[in-house]
Structures are given as C-alpha cells and as structure tokens.
Enzyme design. Structure first.
Site, PDB file in Angstrom:
ATOM      1  N   GLY A   1     -22.997  -8.841 -22.903  1.00 62.04           N
ATOM      2  CA  GLY A   1     -24.316  -8.319 -23.219  1.00 62.04           C
ATOM      3  C   GLY A   1     -24.628  -8.153 -24.694  1.00 62.04           C
ATOM      4  O   GLY A   1     -25.737  -7.745 -25.041  1.00 62.04           O
TER       5      GLY A   1
ATOM      6  N   GLU B   1     -16.571  -8.438 -22.500  1.00 63.01           N
ATOM      7  CA  GLU B   1     -16.608  -9.856 -22.105  1.00 63.01           C
ATOM      8  C   GLU B   1     -17.826 -10.550 -22.704  1.00 63.01           C
ATOM      9  O   GLU B   1     -18.713 -10.982 -21.971  1.00 63.01           O
ATOM     10  CB  GLU B   1     -16.701  -9.965 -20.582  1.00 63.01           C
TER      11      GLU B   1
ATOM     12  N   GLY C   1     -20.221 -13.384 -24.102  1.00 67.06           N
ATOM     13  CA  GLY C   1     -20.373 -14.830 -24.015  1.00 67.06           C
ATOM     14  C   GLY C   1     -21.306 -15.303 -25.108  1.00 67.06           C
ATOM     15  O   GLY C   1     -20.930 -15.990 -26.053  1.00 67.06           O
ATOM     16  N   ARG C   2     -22.555 -14.845 -24.993  1.00 68.11           N
ATOM     17  CA  ARG C   2     -23.602 -15.276 -25.923  1.00 68.11           C
ATOM     18  C   ARG C   2     -23.248 -15.008 -27.387  1.00 68.11           C
ATOM     19  O   ARG C   2     -23.392 -15.876 -28.231  1.00 68.11           O
ATOM     20  CB  ARG C   2     -24.899 -14.529 -25.584  1.00 68.11           C
TER      21      ARG C   2
ATOM     22  N   CYS D   1     -41.402 -35.624 -17.317  1.00 65.80           N
ATOM     23  CA  CYS D   1     -42.810 -35.755 -16.947  1.00 65.80           C
ATOM     24  C   CYS D   1     -43.304 -34.467 -16.302  1.00 65.80           C
ATOM     25  O   CYS D   1     -43.674 -34.441 -15.132  1.00 65.80           O
ATOM     26  CB  CYS D   1     -42.978 -36.940 -16.016  1.00 65.80           C
TER      27      CYS D   1
ATOM     28  N   TYR E   1     -25.494 -20.722 -23.340  1.00 68.46           N
ATOM     29  CA  TYR E   1     -26.505 -20.909 -22.282  1.00 68.46           C
ATOM     30  C   TYR E   1     -27.512 -22.002 -22.656  1.00 68.46           C
ATOM     31  O   TYR E   1     -28.707 -21.870 -22.411  1.00 68.46           O
ATOM     32  CB  TYR E   1     -27.219 -19.583 -21.973  1.00 68.46           C
TER      33      TYR E   1
END
Ligand SMILES: *Cc1c(COP(=O)(O)O)cnc(C)c1O
Length: 374
Positions: free
Chosen positions: A217, A247, A249-250, A325, A354
C-alpha cells in the site's frame, strides 16, 4: 537516464518497449530498508511486476517475496527468494501443495481453506488474513472494514480458532488493507494500530503470535513526481518479540519502469489533436483502469527515412491514444507538447508497477512491446 534513451532509440521502428532498470529497483529497496523501524522486514509483492529480472533483483534486495498464485510461487522459487509468503483468496489444492513444498508461509483466507490445508497434510505455522471490523485507511482499494472476498471476517475468528485443525499453529495476522496510500503519517498510524490490534487479539484468544503482516500500500502519485513520505514509519514501535512484515509492490517497482512507444500518426478531429501510438492500454492499462491521465515526456527521434512528409505539431495539447479500435484506448488527455512529430517516442515514467502485468495483451492481437532490462 541518457543510457535509457540510447537503448530506446536503437530499437527497430516502430519502437515500442518496456524498460526496467534493476539499479533503481535495488536503490528503492535500500531506501525502504533504511526508512523502516527495527524488527521490520519487507517482502516484494510480485503481482506488481512479475518480469523474471525484476523478481530476481528484488528477491536479492528484499527479505523475500509475497506471491498470490502458483505462477508467482514458481517465479519466486526460481528467483531464489529467501522467504516466501503465499496469500490470495482462491488458492487451489495444487497451489497449496506447491506452497507447502516450497516452505512458504501461508496466509489463510477462510475456514474452508484451513480445512483444505489440513487435509493436504500441512502441519505447522500459518497466518490468518483478517478483514477487521473497522475501516483502516484511505487509498485506492479499501480491503478491510468493508465486504470483500479477502480474509476472514473478524467476528468469525472465535469460531475459527475453536475449530482450528490439529497441527496448525497461528503465528500471526495478515492485515493488508489498502493500495497506493500517499499519506506517510496515516500509514505509520495504521502500522501502529495493526500491531496493537494483533497483540490484543492474540491475548484475547490465548495465541502466541510472532508476526504482524501489514501488507502493501505504499503509494506513488502518478500526477506528480511525489511518493508517500516514508519518514514517519521509522517511529513505529515494534515490540522485540514481534516481526512486522510489509509487502510493498508499487513503491518498489513503479519508478524502475518506463513504457515508451512511437507516434504513428498525428491527427485533429473536431478540434482535438490525437497522437496515435504503436501501443496503448493493452500494454499499459493502469491509466484507463484508474481513470487518470498518465504524464509523459517526448523523446525526439531525429531519423526520418521516409519519402513522405513528417507530421509535426507545436505548442499544442494532444491526447495520447493507442492502436486499439476503441475510444477507451487513451493513456493521457490534454497533455501540452512544445513539439511532437510522427516517429518521436512518448516516454511514460512510473510504469514499472501494475503496467504490463495488469493489461489485456491479446485484445486485437498486436505485437507485444520489446522488454529491455538494465
Ligand atoms: C497487492 C498486494 C500487495 C502489494 O500492494 P501494493 O499496493 O503494490 O504495495 C501486498 N500484499 C497483498 C496481500 C496484496 O494483495
């Protein structure tokens, strides 16, 4: 970053690439480690970016990896992770068995999963993922204090502990609550509160816990170059007999990745100018998924080997749109450029988390981007 630009310019046209810089990954891990309180460890959440180079780099630079599928688990094993934590609400028997074999610590998400784990022969330590009674934090995805498929409702905890299968020991709680939190003081308060709740709950049910896993987070702001201020985290008190696990990630990967793609056409319709790209949301879905405009810079490519004129716009606002498209294939709206030509590259920074991993690659069956790692 001139080595990045050289690498991108050297690609064959039409240029389209993700570039991941492992030096930045290592630097992020070092910065995070220095900012954390004592008795705190951090595991990289692989779902932010599962590129094997990224995973291998962060397996070395972090204390371990957090995985949420059998695929991520095998990546983590191959990357030589020192420690693996396995979470997620929909683990199959095959995945659970592989996690047991790999020696992963499992975050159990339901009473049913506990029984399945016991039936597979698992004995030993587990953590319980809890969806607590109250809201935790503001951010992009709230996952606790509200109805979600994640974790065990706090009110069901007494029943679960009473019927805990023989041989399983609850050694901690997993309390991942939010994504992309930008408020460092609020995150520090959340960690303190998570520790307090865990100790109180363990005491109430006579559990002896060693782990409080507060999940990920830590946020980055895609509209600016700001990230969460980590300074307040250092003052979180983690008791000596406890390990606080984060933990992220980002935060670890966003700034280590760029998405770069060539302008194939420039056109104005009904008064709006579009830079049409060899790429789009099937490679980089995050802006479309979250409904924001991802900033870019223009990387000029002077080469123009074609017999027909090069298109160019100056001092104007463009929408950066992809090759799909659908009118939803938009990365950025109304971005001012001093000059933009067909054949130039748009460079989207902060695309390391992400980005490719959450995109629907097969829609329209265009070629994938090139992946460059340094
Ligand atoms: C997604 C996720 C993370 C990582 O979240 P970030 O917002 O990328 O830091 C960590 N833990 C769990 C359980 C997750 O689902």
């Amino acid at each position: 970053m001139s080595d990045h630009h050289d690498l991108l310019r050297q690609l064959p046209a039409p240029r389209c690439a993700y570039l991941y810089d492992t030096r930045i990954l290592r630097a992020r891990a070092t910065t995070l480690r220095a900012a954390l309180p004592t008795n705190t460890t951090f595991l990289y959440a692989v779902k932010a970016n599962g590129h094997p180079h990224v995973v291998r780099t962060l397996a070395g630079a972090c204390d371990g990896l957090e995985v949420a599928s059998g695929g991520e688990l095998s990546l983590a094993v191959q990357a030589g992770a020192r420690r693996i934590v396995f979470g997620g609400p929909a683990k199959t028997d095959t995945e659970l068995a592989a996690a047991i074999a790999a020696g992963a610590l499992i975050n159990v998400e339901s009473a049913h999963e506990l029984r399945r784990l016991a039936a597979l022969g698992h004995r030993g330590d587990i953590c319980l993922r809890i969806n607590r009674a109250g809201p935790a934090l503001s951010g992009s995805h709230t996952m606790t204090g509200v109805p979600t498929p994640f974790g065990i409702d706090e009110t069901q905890l007494p029943d679960i502990l009473e019927n805990l299968p023989d041989g399983l020991q609850v050694i901690g709680f997993h309390l991942h609550a939010v994504s992309n939190n930008l408020d460092g003081h609020a995150h520090a308060a959340f960690l303190t509160e998570a520790i307090g709740w865990s100790l109180k709950t363990a005491h109430r049910y006579g559990l002896s816990i060693r782990i409080v896993n507060a999940g990920g987070g830590l946020g980055v702001d895609y509209q600016s170059d700001q990230s969460i201020d980590l300074t307040p985290l250092a003052s979180v008190q983690v008791p000596d007999n406890l390990e606080l696990i984060l933990e992220p990630g980002r935060w670890l990967t966003a700034d280590a990745g760029w998405y770069a793609t060539e302008v194939l056409d420039l056109k104005t319709t009904h008064g709006r100018t579009f830079a049409v790209l060899r790429g789009g949301t099937h490679h980089f879905r995050l802006p479309a998924a979250w409904g924001y405009s991802h900033p870019f810079t223009v990387l000029p490519v002077d080469d123009w080997p074609h017999p027909y004129p090069r298109l160019s716009v100056t001092d104007t606002e463009v929408d950066a749109v992809g090759e799909l498209c659908t009118p939803r294939d938009v990365l950025t709206r109304g971005h001012h450029v001093t000059r933009l030509r067909t054949g130039d590259l748009l460079l989207f920074a902060r695309a390391g988390a992400y980005g490719w991993d959450i995109s629907h690659h097969d829609f329209l069956r265009h070629d994938p981007p090139t992946f460059l790692t340094i």
